[in-house]
Design a protein around this motif. Structure first.
Motif, PDB file in Angstrom:
ATOM      1  N   THR A   1       0.853  -1.182   0.000  1.00 53.72           N
ATOM      2  CA  THR A   1       0.000   0.000   0.000  1.00 53.72           C
ATOM      3  C   THR A   1       0.900   1.246   0.000  1.00 53.72           C
ATOM      4  O   THR A   1       2.113   1.124   0.161  1.00 53.72           O
TER       5      THR A   1
ATOM      6  N   ASN B   1       2.319  -0.868   3.880  1.00 57.94           N
ATOM      7  CA  ASN B   1       1.689  -2.020   4.498  1.00 57.94           C
ATOM      8  C   ASN B   1       1.629  -3.116   3.442  1.00 57.94           C
ATOM      9  O   ASN B   1       1.374  -2.844   2.270  1.00 57.94           O
TER      10      ASN B   1
ATOM     11  N   HIS C   1       0.001  -6.087   1.555  1.00 54.83           N
ATOM     12  CA  HIS C   1      -1.263  -6.790   1.290  1.00 54.83           C
ATOM     13  C   HIS C   1      -0.920  -8.203   0.848  1.00 54.83           C
ATOM     14  O   HIS C   1      -0.102  -8.413  -0.044  1.00 54.83           O
TER      15      HIS C   1
ATOM     16  N   GLU D   1     -15.190  -9.615  -1.206  1.00 56.00           N
ATOM     17  CA  GLU D   1     -15.116  -9.312   0.227  1.00 56.00           C
ATOM     18  C   GLU D   1     -16.507  -8.830   0.611  1.00 56.00           C
ATOM     19  O   GLU D   1     -16.843  -7.661   0.453  1.00 56.00           O
TER      20      GLU D   1
ATOM     21  N   VAL E   1     -11.627 -11.546  -6.133  1.00 51.04           N
ATOM     22  CA  VAL E   1     -11.609 -11.779  -4.680  1.00 51.04           C
ATOM     23  C   VAL E   1     -12.771 -11.022  -4.036  1.00 51.04           C
ATOM     24  O   VAL E   1     -12.661  -9.827  -3.760  1.00 51.04           O
TER      25      VAL E   1
ATOM     26  N   ASN F   1      -7.076 -13.070   3.146  1.00 54.38           N
ATOM     27  CA  ASN F   1      -6.849 -11.746   2.568  1.00 54.38           C
ATOM     28  C   ASN F   1      -6.432 -10.839   3.727  1.00 54.38           C
ATOM     29  O   ASN F   1      -7.186 -10.668   4.686  1.00 54.38           O
ATOM     30  N   LYS F   2      -5.238 -10.268   3.670  1.00 60.60           N
ATOM     31  CA  LYS F   2      -4.728  -9.560   4.850  1.00 60.60           C
ATOM     32  C   LYS F   2      -4.036  -8.262   4.481  1.00 60.60           C
ATOM     33  O   LYS F   2      -3.286  -8.197   3.503  1.00 60.60           O
ATOM     34  N   VAL F   3      -4.303  -7.214   5.270  1.00 58.12           N
ATOM     35  CA  VAL F   3      -3.524  -5.981   5.208  1.00 58.12           C
ATOM     36  C   VAL F   3      -3.493  -5.392   6.615  1.00 58.12           C
ATOM     37  O   VAL F   3      -4.499  -5.450   7.336  1.00 58.12           O
ATOM     38  N   ALA F   4      -2.339  -4.857   7.014  1.00 58.55           N
ATOM     39  CA  ALA F   4      -2.158  -4.332   8.378  1.00 58.55           C
ATOM     40  C   ALA F   4      -2.670  -5.367   9.377  1.00 58.55           C
ATOM     41  O   ALA F   4      -2.271  -6.522   9.307  1.00 58.55           O
ATOM     42  N   ASN F   5      -3.586  -4.990  10.264  1.00 61.21           N
ATOM     43  CA  ASN F   5      -4.067  -5.980  11.224  1.00 61.21           C
ATOM     44  C   ASN F   5      -5.477  -6.471  10.892  1.00 61.21           C
ATOM     45  O   ASN F   5      -6.162  -7.016  11.728  1.00 61.21           O
ATOM     46  N   GLN F   6      -5.897  -6.243   9.646  1.00 60.89           N
ATOM     47  CA  GLN F   6      -7.179  -6.777   9.213  1.00 60.89           C
ATOM     48  C   GLN F   6      -6.960  -8.084   8.450  1.00 60.89           C
ATOM     49  O   GLN F   6      -6.109  -8.161   7.571  1.00 60.89           O
ATOM     50  N   VAL F   7      -7.774  -9.063   8.793  1.00 65.16           N
ATOM     51  CA  VAL F   7      -7.700 -10.348   8.101  1.00 65.16           C
ATOM     52  C   VAL F   7      -9.108 -10.742   7.679  1.00 65.16           C
ATOM     53  O   VAL F   7     -10.041 -10.659   8.480  1.00 65.16           O
ATOM     54  N   TYR F   8      -9.262 -11.144   6.430  1.00 62.76           N
ATOM     55  CA  TYR F   8     -10.563 -11.567   5.925  1.00 62.76           C
ATOM     56  C   TYR F   8     -10.416 -12.966   5.351  1.00 62.76           C
ATOM     57  O   TYR F   8      -9.508 -13.230   4.554  1.00 62.76           O
ATOM     58  N   PHE F   9     -11.283 -13.857   5.780  1.00 59.20           N
ATOM     59  CA  PHE F   9     -11.328 -15.196   5.203  1.00 59.20           C
ATOM     60  C   PHE F   9     -12.513 -15.231   4.254  1.00 59.20           C
ATOM     61  O   PHE F   9     -13.646 -15.049   4.680  1.00 59.20           O
ATOM     62  N   GLY F  10     -12.247 -15.435   2.996  1.00 63.81           N
ATOM     63  CA  GLY F  10     -13.339 -15.432   2.030  1.00 63.81           C
ATOM     64  C   GLY F  10     -13.050 -16.347   0.877  1.00 63.81           C
ATOM     65  O   GLY F  10     -12.176 -17.221   0.951  1.00 63.81           O
TER      66      GLY F  10
END
Lengths: 368, 200
Positions: free
Chosen positions: B98, B102, B104, B174, B172, B135-144
């Motif tokens: 980013t 950060n 991604h 989200e 992808v 799917n991850k950036v900084a401290n956000q994580v998404y499982f999809g």
């Protein structure tokens, strides 16, 4: 391979795809791609990657205590101010008028001590021998300066006198002792209402006391109603416009007094349930009032960013007025230690740099 | 002169029916049969294209200035269920940056179905994969979930090894419900890279 088998495999793939849409999750934050799209390039400075514990303005310059040093910005760039002696660490910062004061920690022959210094140009000088100096007690120090928003004529001094005991002082050019005997909670925040100052004293175990003083006389305890003194206070601030005081607590509640004396705090907190952010219950801290685009807002520091509330409102919320798409900024994931406000400006000292929310035709949130 | 010699050498190598898939009668002979397996390694560039936000206006936003060109790599195992069709599983990983550096990261695990078009010494597998992705950036994580259609071009150096290029389109999703539903988005990416495939 039979067509039916291929079809079955495709169906399985399709079912996997559709089911995963409903099992998807992101417990933190506003969304990966939403965050990336809204991310702005942050400028780098001497303080942009340091924890900023205190922000004060003196004259036309801005000062911060970032990490273990004091930095000054005269409007063009940040410059580090060297400590009084090599190896000394800045542990607190205050100001009176255009004069800057700081507590420095030093070590001599293995013994630690805290001393107050004042800044003359670019060098520090010890304030005077009458100013309290603190030696380490149980291996830790505690001599801190507590400034008052919107009153740059005074700061308060919290001194640790023993294991779990404290005494208070004020400094307005002269030095005043505010406690006749040691107390069991340190001052963590101060506010002014009319001619009276209010000192919020609290310890982490959940014991709080609100004191009042005229700034030079011994403090007296305010007998409050409606505020739960078993809570740990995060900060205190005044609403000079409406004659109210606000108290924030470390467990996510905001209280508002209905008088300027800090006695009547109504029937309980403004918010019936603890404030939450994307990461759970908010731990509230320092507060400040700001005139932002013609409206007064209470700004409340938290362990993940900050909250804002129109002073006519009753419910603090995550910023929408003072920052657009706040949750996409890294600040929304950073602990805020210190707030300093001027008209249309909110300086936010976080554990990863100093941020400024400024209104100039629209809200702009940037790192300093 | 060196360039001409290099091109001639390349053309000569590529035109050699080293392990020709055409028999003496001119019919295609597949090197694969039911039960044949392949192991493939990919590595290359990860190219962010655009984000699609269904609830926002404008809904299509370029990733330019928001995500850098990145890298990707993957490992894949497949088994042929006929001489043209294979089923497999692929574990991949990507990274890009980013504006504030950060990282991604996308880590998809996908099931994959492929159909192989033979063209002389070359093969063109066209495939489609879907599965789950971190799917991850900084401290956000998404499982999809994730969709990955694509195609490759392989040159078979011998019966065991094939080398080529692979291009895949990554969709992808989200998806959010409730308060965050406006933040629902679809990331669109592409990867282009070199592939090495082992047939056994």
């Amino acid at each position: 391979m039979k067509i039916e088998n291929i079809f079955s495999y495709l169906v399985i793939l399709a079912l996997l795809f559709v089911s995963s849409l409903f099992t998807a999750c992101n417990v933190n934050g506003p969304g990966i791609f939403y965050t990336i799209y809204n991310e702005k390039k942050i400028s780098e400075s001497l303080v942009s990657d340091k924890p900023v514990y205190k922000v004060v303005s003196a004259g036309s310059s801005l000062y911060v205590r970032a990490g273990a040093a004091v930095y000054k910005n005269d409007g063009t760039a940040w410059n580090k101010i060297d400590p009084p002696s090599a190896g000394m660490r800045a542990v607190s910062l205050g100001r009176i008028g255009s004069a800057i004061y700081a507590v420095y920690e030093s070590e001599a022959s293995g013994a630690l001590s805290d001393t107050i210094y004042t800044l003359s140009g670019t060098s520090w000088s010890k304030l005077s021998d009458t100013v309290p100096a603190v030696s380490a007690i149980d291996g830790s120090l505690n001599l801190s300066l507590i400034t008052v928003d919107h009153d740059n004529n005074i700061f308060f001094i919290n001194q640790r006198t023993g294991s779990g005991t404290y005494s208070f002082y004020s400094f307005d050019g002269s030095f005043h002792t505010l406690t006749s005997e040691d107390v069991s909670q340190p001052v963590i925040s101060a506010a002014v209402s009319g001619v009276n100052y209010f000192l919020a004293a609290s310890n982490i175990s959940g014991s709080s006391v609100l004191y009042t003083t005229n700034g030079s006389s011994t403090v007296t305890t305010v007998i409050t109603t409606g505020f739960d003194t078993a809570k740990t206070i995060g900060g205190i601030s005044e609403d000079a416009l409406n004659g109210n005081l606000y108290l924030s607590t470390r467990d996510g509640y905001l209280y508002k007094s209905s008088d300027a004396a800090g006695v009547d705090w109504g029937t309980g907190s403004l918010n019936s349930t603890a404030l939450t952010d994307s990461y759970g219950t908010a731990c509230l801290g320092d507060m400040a009032v700001v005139d932002y685009n013609g409206t007064d807002y209470l700004i409340i520091a938290a362990d993940n960013g900050y909250f804002e509330m129109d002073l006519t409102g009753t419910s603090p919320e995550l910023p929408t007025v003072t920052a657009e798409n706040f949750e996409t900024y890294e600040l929304s994931q950073e602990a805020v230690f210190s707030l300093y406000t001027e008209t249309d400006k909110i300086y936010i000292g976080s554990d990863n740099g100093l941020w400024l929310s400024e209104y100039s035709g629209g809200p702009a949130l940037d790192k300093e | 002169m060196k360039k001409i010699l290099f091109l001639l050498l390349l053309l000569t190598i590529l035109s050699l029916p080293v392990f020709a898939q055409i028999d003496s009668s001119g019919e295609y002979v597949s090197p694969y049969s039911k039960g044949s397996q392949t192991f493939t390694m990919n590595g290359g560039l990860f190219i962010p294209l655009f984000f699609y936000f269904p609830a926002l206006s404008p809904s299509v936003e370029s990733t330019k200035d928001h995500l850098s060109l990145g890298g990707t790599g993957s490992l894949e195992w497949s088994m042929f269920i006929s001489d043209r069709i294979s089923l497999g599983i692929e574990l991949a990983g990507t990274f890009s940056f980013t504006p504030n550096m950060n990282t991604h990261v996308l880590i998809p695990l996908t099931g994959k179905i492929a159909y192989v078009f033979p063209v002389g010494s070359f093969e063109i597998p066209v495939f489609f994969g879907t599965g789950l992705a971190v799917n991850k950036v900084a401290n956000q994580v998404y499982f999809g979930t994730i969709l990955k259609p694509g195609a490759s071009v392989y040159w078979n150096m011998n019966l065991r090894w094939g080398f080529g290029l692979t291009a895949q389109y990554w969709i992808v999703p989200e998806v959010y419900f409730g308060d965050k539903s406006d933040n629902t988005s679809f990331g669109n990416f592409m990867d282009i890279g070199f592939s090495a495939r082992y047939h056994f």
